[in-house]
Design an enzyme around this catalytic site. Structure first.
Site, PDB file in Angstrom:
ATOM      1  CE  LYS A   1      -5.044  -1.963   1.677  1.00 59.00           C
ATOM      2  NZ  LYS A   1      -5.230  -2.074   2.256  1.00 59.00           N
TER       3      LYS A   1
ATOM      4  CE  LYS B   1      -5.264  -8.894  -0.688  1.00 53.70           C
ATOM      5  NZ  LYS B   1      -5.752  -8.377   1.281  1.00 53.70           N
TER       6      LYS B   1
ATOM      7  CE  LYS C   1     -12.657  -5.068   2.046  1.00 58.65           C
ATOM      8  NZ  LYS C   1     -11.954  -4.386   2.586  1.00 58.65           N
TER       9      LYS C   1
HETATM   10  N1  AQP Z   1      -8.667 -12.717  -2.415  1.00 61.60           N
HETATM   11  C1  AQP Z   1      -8.241 -12.844  -0.888  1.00 61.60           C
HETATM   12  N2  AQP Z   1      -8.724 -14.199  -0.923  1.00 61.60           N
HETATM   13  C2  AQP Z   1      -8.655 -14.718   0.378  1.00 61.60           C
HETATM   14  N3  AQP Z   1      -9.659 -13.725   1.448  1.00 61.60           N
HETATM   15  C3  AQP Z   1      -9.218 -12.150   1.544  1.00 61.60           C
HETATM   16  N4  AQP Z   1      -9.681 -11.211   2.536  1.00 61.60           N
HETATM   17  C4  AQP Z   1      -9.733 -10.011   1.492  1.00 61.60           C
HETATM   18  N5  AQP Z   1      -8.932 -10.804   0.273  1.00 61.60           N
HETATM   19  C5  AQP Z   1      -8.673 -11.780  -0.064  1.00 61.60           C
HETATM   20  C6  AQP Z   1      -9.641 -11.191   3.829  1.00 61.60           C
HETATM   21  O1  AQP Z   1     -11.254 -10.892   3.587  1.00 61.60           O
HETATM   22  C7  AQP Z   1     -10.679 -10.213   5.513  1.00 61.60           C
HETATM   23  C8  AQP Z   1     -10.917  -8.428   4.925  1.00 61.60           C
HETATM   24  O2  AQP Z   1      -9.493  -7.789   5.328  1.00 61.60           O
HETATM   25  P1  AQP Z   1     -10.135  -6.579   5.019  1.00 61.60           P
HETATM   26  O3  AQP Z   1     -11.226  -5.333   4.424  1.00 61.60           O
HETATM   27  O4  AQP Z   1      -9.494  -5.085   6.941  1.00 61.60           O
HETATM   28  O5  AQP Z   1      -9.013  -6.120   4.308  1.00 61.60           O
HETATM   29  P2  AQP Z   1      -7.781  -7.082   3.158  1.00 61.60           P
HETATM   30  O6  AQP Z   1      -7.415  -8.018   3.544  1.00 61.60           O
HETATM   31  O7  AQP Z   1      -7.024  -5.938   2.660  1.00 61.60           O
HETATM   32  O8  AQP Z   1      -8.735  -6.916   2.398  1.00 61.60           O
HETATM   33  P3  AQP Z   1      -9.090  -6.179   0.182  1.00 61.60           P
HETATM   34  O9  AQP Z   1     -10.411  -6.235  -0.033  1.00 61.60           O
HETATM   35  O10 AQP Z   1      -7.765  -6.176   0.007  1.00 61.60           O
HETATM   36  O11 AQP Z   1      -9.574  -4.914   1.110  1.00 61.60           O
HETATM   37  P4  AQP Z   1      -7.788  -3.662   0.571  1.00 61.60           P
HETATM   38  O12 AQP Z   1      -8.489  -2.990  -1.240  1.00 61.60           O
HETATM   39  O13 AQP Z   1      -9.529  -1.896   1.503  1.00 61.60           O
HETATM   40  O14 AQP Z   1      -7.085  -3.603   1.353  1.00 61.60           O
HETATM   41  C9  AQP Z   1      -9.496 -10.701   5.799  1.00 61.60           C
HETATM   42  O15 AQP Z   1      -9.636 -12.002   6.268  1.00 61.60           O
HETATM   43  C10 AQP Z   1      -8.686 -10.830   4.379  1.00 61.60           C
HETATM   44  O16 AQP Z   1      -7.747 -12.001   4.567  1.00 61.60           O
END
Ligand code: AQP
Length: 328
Positions: free
Chosen positions: A111, A193, A196
């Site tokens: 990030k 990965k 969102k």
């Molecule tokens: N691609 C993925 N595959 C499996 N698990 C995933 N998680 C996120 N992406 C995947 C799991 O979803 C939960 C959400 O975590 P979060 O919203 O705190 O942040 P994150 O992991 O950073 O999810 P994103 O979607 O990638 O959000 P942004 O883009 O805002 O950083 C966690 O349990 C994560 O493991």
């Protein structure tokens, strides 16, 4: 009975990755356990957010939690900013953290690399706040996706560091990975990965996508020219990602899927992956539409915050006493 805690950031529309990696495990393990599920809006502001969008997404995420099977009678559902102990303990965890270990976090590096010279300090101190979220509830298990392993490890280290110096206050939590830790990858760059906050919306299946869009996105997913469905992450990351998705949806093993498509091409395979995703998401979407405008959602979140606050305060009080952060 175990204590379970997890959270998701309202930092965008939820993805299939969030569902398979985290959300669906939340409801699977709620029976017989004491569960706390949080909309972690204070984590979301570690990168800039539009206030109106953040407000709306907070409510939408709470509705999605319930639509995907969370029972507010069994689980405590709440918004992070409504329980002040999270940032209070988060600060204490920050003081116990080393800059070097925080700089080694993959999520921070990913990030921060997109932010040039203006890297928000909150991106660096995200893990101690996440540690606080978990440790406040004396959590035994944290259902998160495989990508969060490193953050869980630092949470355990911080808890052990605190306990060594100030006495046994925190339970040391373990990660809970469902379905062998499914990690859903981007449909367009399958070595990265699915996220969102990805700007490329064709790379991501959102939980609220309509069936046509899901079909289109999966049809256009990056694959290879071999036209042979088998699992090989190194050589065939796109197809392996789709196998992983189908496997998580249908509980078939990789070998079973490979055998089923031995004499079929990518077209038929992608169609079946799309159908499996659509039929899983449809009931969630219907339930979500009923819930999101319902005032009962506010009652659930208010009760949840009160319950979470009562539990969190007991731990926070112990922490303050152990550290000498009290007057009388
Ligand atoms: N691609 C993925 N595959 C499996 N698990 C995933 N998680 C996120 N992406 C995947 C799991 O979803 C939960 C959400 O975590 P979060 O919203 O705190 O942040 P994150 O992991 O950073 O999810 P994103 O979607 O990638 O959000 P942004 O883009 O805002 O950083 C966690 O349990 C994560 O493991």
């Amino acid at each position: 009975m175990s204590i379970i805690f997890s959270g998701i950031q309202p930092s965008g529309n939820l993805t299939l990755g969030n569902y398979l990696g985290a959300l669906r495990n939340f409801s699977k393990i709620q029976a017989g356990n004491e569960c706390y599920y949080c909309v972690v809006n204070q984590h979301a502001i570690t990168v800039p957010q539009d206030p109106k969008m953040l407000h709306e997404r907070t409510r939408q995420l709470a509705a999605i939690y319930i639509a995907s099977g969370l029972d507010p009678e069994q689980s405590t559902l709440f918004v992070q900013s409504e329980v002040p102990e999270h940032v209070q303990l988060g600060w204490i965890m920050t003081t116990l953290s080393y800059v070097g270990e925080l700089e080694r976090m993959t999520q921070y590096k990913d990030k921060a690399s997109k932010r040039g010279d203006s890297i928000p300090a909150g991106l660096l101190t995200y893990p101690p706040l996440m540690a606080a979220d978990i440790l406040l509830y004396q959590t035994n298990y944290v259902p998160v996706g495989d990508d969060q392993k490193q953050h869980l490890e630092i949470t355990r280290n911080l808890a052990q560091r605190f306990n060594r110096v100030y006495g046994d206050v925190f339970t040391i939590p373990d990660i809970y990975l469902g379905h062998d830790g499914t990690r859903v990858m981007s449909l367009q760059e399958p070595t990265k990965k699915m996220s969102k906050s990805d700007d490329n919306t064709t790379a991501t299946i959102y939980l609220l996508d309509n069936p046509k869009d899901i079909e289109k996105k999966i049809k256009r997913a990056q694959t290879d020219s071999e036209n042979s469905v088998h699992y090989d992450v190194e050589q065939k990351p796109g197809i392996s990602n789709l196998i992983e998705i189908l496997s998580a949806m249908t509980d078939q093993t990789h070998d079973e899927i490979t055998a089923a498509y031995a004499d079929k091409g990518y077209g038929a395979f992608k169609k079946d992956v799309a159908d499996a995703v659509i039929s899983t998401l449809e009931p969630i979407q219907q339930r979500y539409q009923q819930l999101v405008g319902d005032p009962e959602l506010d009652d659930i979140l208010e009760k949840g915050a009160a319950k979470a606050h009562a539990k969190a305060n007991v731990t926070y009080d112990k922490v303050c006493h152990a550290m000498g952060l009290y007057r009388k």
